[in-house]
Write a protein that holds these residues in place. Structure first.
Motif, mmCIF file in Angstrom:
data_model
loop_
_atom_site.group_PDB
_atom_site.id
_atom_site.type_symbol
_atom_site.label_atom_id
_atom_site.label_comp_id
_atom_site.label_asym_id
_atom_site.label_seq_id
_atom_site.Cartn_x
_atom_site.Cartn_y
_atom_site.Cartn_z
ATOM 1 N N THR A 1 2.084 27.272 -10.173
ATOM 2 C CA THR A 1 2.635 28.625 -10.088
ATOM 3 C C THR A 1 3.375 28.986 -11.364
ATOM 4 O O THR A 1 3.261 30.119 -11.873
ATOM 5 N N ARG A 2 4.106 28.042 -11.901
ATOM 6 C CA ARG A 2 4.813 28.292 -13.160
ATOM 7 C C ARG A 2 3.839 28.564 -14.292
ATOM 8 O O ARG A 2 4.109 29.369 -15.185
ATOM 9 N N LEU A 3 2.692 27.916 -14.268
ATOM 10 C CA LEU A 3 1.667 28.129 -15.286
ATOM 11 C C LEU A 3 1.027 29.510 -15.159
ATOM 12 O O LEU A 3 0.735 30.158 -16.169
ATOM 13 N N LEU A 4 0.832 29.978 -13.930
ATOM 14 C CA LEU A 4 -0.001 31.160 -13.691
ATOM 15 C C LEU A 4 0.759 32.462 -13.487
ATOM 16 O O LEU A 4 0.222 33.534 -13.748
ATOM 17 N N LEU A 5 2.009 32.380 -13.000
ATOM 18 C CA LEU A 5 2.682 33.578 -12.493
ATOM 19 C C LEU A 5 3.824 34.019 -13.402
ATOM 20 O O LEU A 5 4.743 33.244 -13.678
#
Length: 405
Positions: free
Chosen positions: A111-115
């Motif tokens: 999630t940290r990578l994508l959002l």
């Protein structure tokens, strides 16, 4: 001159609004003496392969004392996971396997990578609270779609969302043994969901803690079996071996491993914890397949015991399905039952706990007030029957519904 008095506790803006999840509250409540709990997705501790763990631990310490030292993620465990994924119908390379401290960390760093903060995410209306907590710091717009109790996520609703002006950063999906609904997605919907992700270029986080826990027939292939680029598969040893090992993995495009490593380094230095060495040794012995067969047999018996107990003690208006995967039942009670109120009564009067269905709600509208999630993996067959009988007495005593006794 005296120091000024702080008027509030220093916290980031997003952290001022967070609350403890119902799951954390239930972890404490169910740990109290005398509480018979169906609340959490706990595996059966008496089924942990303790002796095999002990042997692996001793071998690792004898052969490699540096396993307790700082070191890179363990290549030998990646090799074992490649073989394990073949059992789920997934072909991948060691370079596509990223090791994590369990599925929760896997979902967190993806999630940290994508959002981006304030971005858009698609989930189902009823979704695992642990992922909801992962999302909180980003304050995203959460778009939710419904779930069919027989076939899984409403993919047609998802397509309508993707056809609108919205462009989500990710889609979150539990395809087998859905938490909390226990449904497993149909093959047609798996293929359709992957096609949508590919067409609209939206990555899917596929959370698969229960794919190896199948009862009637082998699980269908996960989404990752149909696409390498847009499906990021999150696996864990928590339900297969033991949650205390904190060992899991992601299968993802190789080009994203480097940036994900940087994110993980900021969290836990991206090193190989001792348990990675122990799990790798255990897998190398070939014990896992026999252990999984035993778990399926034992959990199948407990699932059937809960199903029979619900038939005996719950109201005629209650609705549920016997799951083919996972560790949960989802029960819908008559509409006049508020399971939040029922939970407090059940703990106080019958010393039995469960999770009210509304705890999983991601939509803006109130829903699932008359539902509950019940776990069947943790308690013995005898305790399952006793606990459901207690809930049945609780329902009758407080005149919430008429039950069969």
């Amino acid at each position: 001159m005296s120091n000024p008095v702080l008027t509030r506790t220093p916290r980031a803006a997003w952290a001022r609004t967070i609350e403890r999840s119902v799951l954390q509250e239930m972890l404490e409540a169910s740990a109290k003496p005398g509480i018979l709990s169906f609340a959490l997705g706990l595996p059966a501790a008496e089924l942990f392969p303790i002796e095999e763990y002990r042997q692996s631990l001793n071998r690792v310490l004898s052969a490699n004392p540096r396993s307790l030292q700082y070191g890179p993620p363990l290549q030998s465990l990646r090799k074992q996971i490649v073989k394990l994924m073949e059992l789920r119908g997934v072909r991948c390379s060691e370079e596509q396997v990223f090791l994590t401290a369990g599925a929760q960390q896997g979902a967190h760093i993806l999630t940290r990578l994508l959002l981006d903060p304030g971005g858009c995410v698609v989930t189902e209306e009823l979704t695992y609270p642990g992922f909801q907590q992962v999302l909180q710091p980003y304050r995203p717009r959460v778009l939710s779609v419904s779930t069919d109790r027989g076939t899984g996520m409403n993919v047609d609703e998802l397509e309508r969302l993707l056809n609108s002006a919205e462009r989500p950063s990710l889609i979150y999906s539990v395809t087998d043994g859905h938490n909390p609904l226990s449904v497993s997605m149909s093959l047609e919907k798996r293929q359709q969901l992957v096609q949508l992700a590919r067409r609209y270029q939206v990555p899917i986080i596929e959370d698969d803690p229960y794919g190896f826990l199948w009862y009637e027939k082998k699980s269908l292939p996960p989404l990752r079996a149909f696409d390498e680029k847009w499906v990021y598969y999150v696996g864990t040893f928590s339900k297969m071996l033991a949650p205390g090992l904190r060992a899991g993995w992601i299968v993802m495009p190789e080009e994203l491993v480097a940036p994900l490593s940087v994110i993980k380094e900021s969290i836990d230095i991206n090193m190989a914890p001792f348990t990675q060495h122990v799990v790798a040794d255990y897998l190398a012995t070939g014990h896992l397949e026999k252990h999984l067969d035993m778990l399926r047999h034992e959990y199948s018996a407990r699932r059937d015991a809960l199903h029979l107990a619900l038939q005996e003690y719950f109201p005629s208006g209650a609705v549920w399905q016997r799951p083919t995967n996972g560790v949960f039942f989802w029960v819908e009670l008559p509409e006049n039952v508020d399971t939040g109120d029922l939970l407090h009564v059940a703990i106080e009067t019958e010393k039995v706990a469960f999770i009210p269905g509304f705890a999983f709600n991601t939509s803006a509208k109130p829903c699932a007030r008359n539902t509950m999630r019940l776990n069947f993996s943790h308690n013995s067959v005898e305790l399952i029957a006793e606990g459901i009988a207690r809930l049945g007495r609780c329902l009758k005593r407080h005149s919430l519904v008429s039950v069969k006794i």
